[in-house]
Design an enzyme around this catalytic site. Structure first.
Site, PDB file in Angstrom:
ATOM      1  N   TYR A 165      27.541  -6.198  95.796  1.00 48.35           N
ATOM      2  CA  TYR A 165      27.541  -6.744  97.160  1.00 48.35           C
ATOM      3  C   TYR A 165      26.330  -7.657  97.373  1.00 48.35           C
ATOM      4  O   TYR A 165      26.461  -8.778  97.883  1.00 48.35           O
ATOM      5  CB  TYR A 165      27.525  -5.596  98.160  1.00 48.35           C
ATOM      6  CG  TYR A 165      27.489  -6.028  99.605  1.00 48.35           C
ATOM      7  CD1 TYR A 165      28.646  -6.423 100.264  1.00 48.35           C
ATOM      8  CD2 TYR A 165      26.297  -6.023 100.316  1.00 48.35           C
ATOM      9  CE1 TYR A 165      28.615  -6.823 101.591  1.00 48.35           C
ATOM     10  CE2 TYR A 165      26.251  -6.417 101.646  1.00 48.35           C
ATOM     11  CZ  TYR A 165      27.411  -6.811 102.284  1.00 48.35           C
ATOM     12  OH  TYR A 165      27.371  -7.204 103.597  1.00 48.35           O
ATOM     13  N   LYS A 169      26.197 -11.736  98.223  1.00 47.35           N
ATOM     14  CA  LYS A 169      25.557 -12.262  99.432  1.00 47.35           C
ATOM     15  C   LYS A 169      24.388 -13.189  99.080  1.00 47.35           C
ATOM     16  O   LYS A 169      24.124 -14.168  99.798  1.00 47.35           O
ATOM     17  CB  LYS A 169      25.072 -11.107 100.314  1.00 47.35           C
ATOM     18  CG  LYS A 169      26.191 -10.373 101.035  1.00 47.35           C
ATOM     19  CD  LYS A 169      26.903 -11.280 102.035  1.00 47.35           C
ATOM     20  CE  LYS A 169      27.900 -10.518 102.892  1.00 47.35           C
ATOM     21  NZ  LYS A 169      28.568 -11.391 103.897  1.00 47.35           N
TER      22      LYS A 169
END
Length: 252
Positions: A165, A169
């Site tokens: 994740y 990002k």
């Protein structure tokens, strides 16, 4: 005979991931300030509920679907053009772990992250926002508009279990920074909203009490300050924006 005064059309915002959490809160905050909306999310039922509530306040077009789908992104851009052209794109839709099955560890360690799921994670969190931005850029350029990309502290902090994740990002952060340099007439922001009392945070923290975290509506009101002040392009933390006087956030 006096001519009728010219009334400028309401601005248009395209918001992804708008059926719940921060995306829904931002949609409501924008509607309250007179924005027309194009909203999307994968969950058709939740999106329909959001549409019904927002339609009582402003003109809204709701299109369920996945932002990784090329045709769906095209429909979103067309819908924004149909309302008059987007002045704001909010890339909020995101995924924690790609296509991990229910009941699996919500945030796999990098050593155990299935590569197909990791690929989907990057598609949702980084590639799709870039692709949607490409489609909407002509509309934004015509209106000196803005792009708001929702980031995370996981993009800059090496939290155990958040590698997939966070890396996705971080990729979005870098794309945001480059776009801001390449599109100097626009405002392009990446914002870390911090922890919020949302389903996504609860899924990432099973069994933990998140009742003390701020509601998405509180964060949305802070993020609207970027628009009101036309804050300089850059990466921001919502906590810092909330604490900073408007005069310190840039301007036209």
């Amino acid at each position: 005979m006096n001519e009728a005064p010219h009334i400028a059309p309401a601005p248009v915002a395209l918001v992804t991931g708008a059926s719940r959490g921060l995306g829904l809160a931002l949609a409501h905050a924008l509607a309250a300030e007179g924005w027309q909306l194009v909203i999307t999310a994968r969950g058709a039922a939740e999106l329909a509920e959001a549409e019904a509530a927002l339609a009582a306040v402003t003109k809204v077009v709701a299109l369920p679907g996945s932002i990784v789908d090329d045709d769906h992104r095209a429909r979103l851009a067309e819908a924004a053009e149909g309302l008059g052209g987007a002045s704001l794109l909010v890339n909020n839709a995101g995924s924690l772990n790609g296509a991990a099955a229910p009941g699996a560890e919500p945030l796999p360690r990098l050593a155990d992250f299935p590569l197909p799921d990791l690929l989907e994670l990057f598609e949702v969190n980084a590639l799709a926002p870039i692709a949607l931005t490409q489609l909407v850029l002509p509309q934004l350029r015509a209106r000196s508009g803005a792009v708001l990309n929702i980031s995370s502290d996981a993009a800059v902090e090496p939290y155990l279990g958040w590698g997939g994740y966070g890396a996705s990002k971080a990729a979005l952060d870098q794309a945001t920074a480059v776009l801001a340099r390449e599109e100097a007439e626009l405002r392009v922001w990446a914002v870390d909203p911090g922890n919020m009392r949302t389903r996504m945070l609860q899924e990432a923290s099973p069994g933990e009490d998140i009742s003390g975290e701020p509601l998405p509506e509180q964060i949305a009101s802070v993020l609207l300050g970027l628009l009101r002040d036309r804050t300089h392009s850059g990466r921001y933390r919502a906590a810092d924006l909330a604490a900073a006087p408007a005069a310190d956030r840039g301007g036209r």
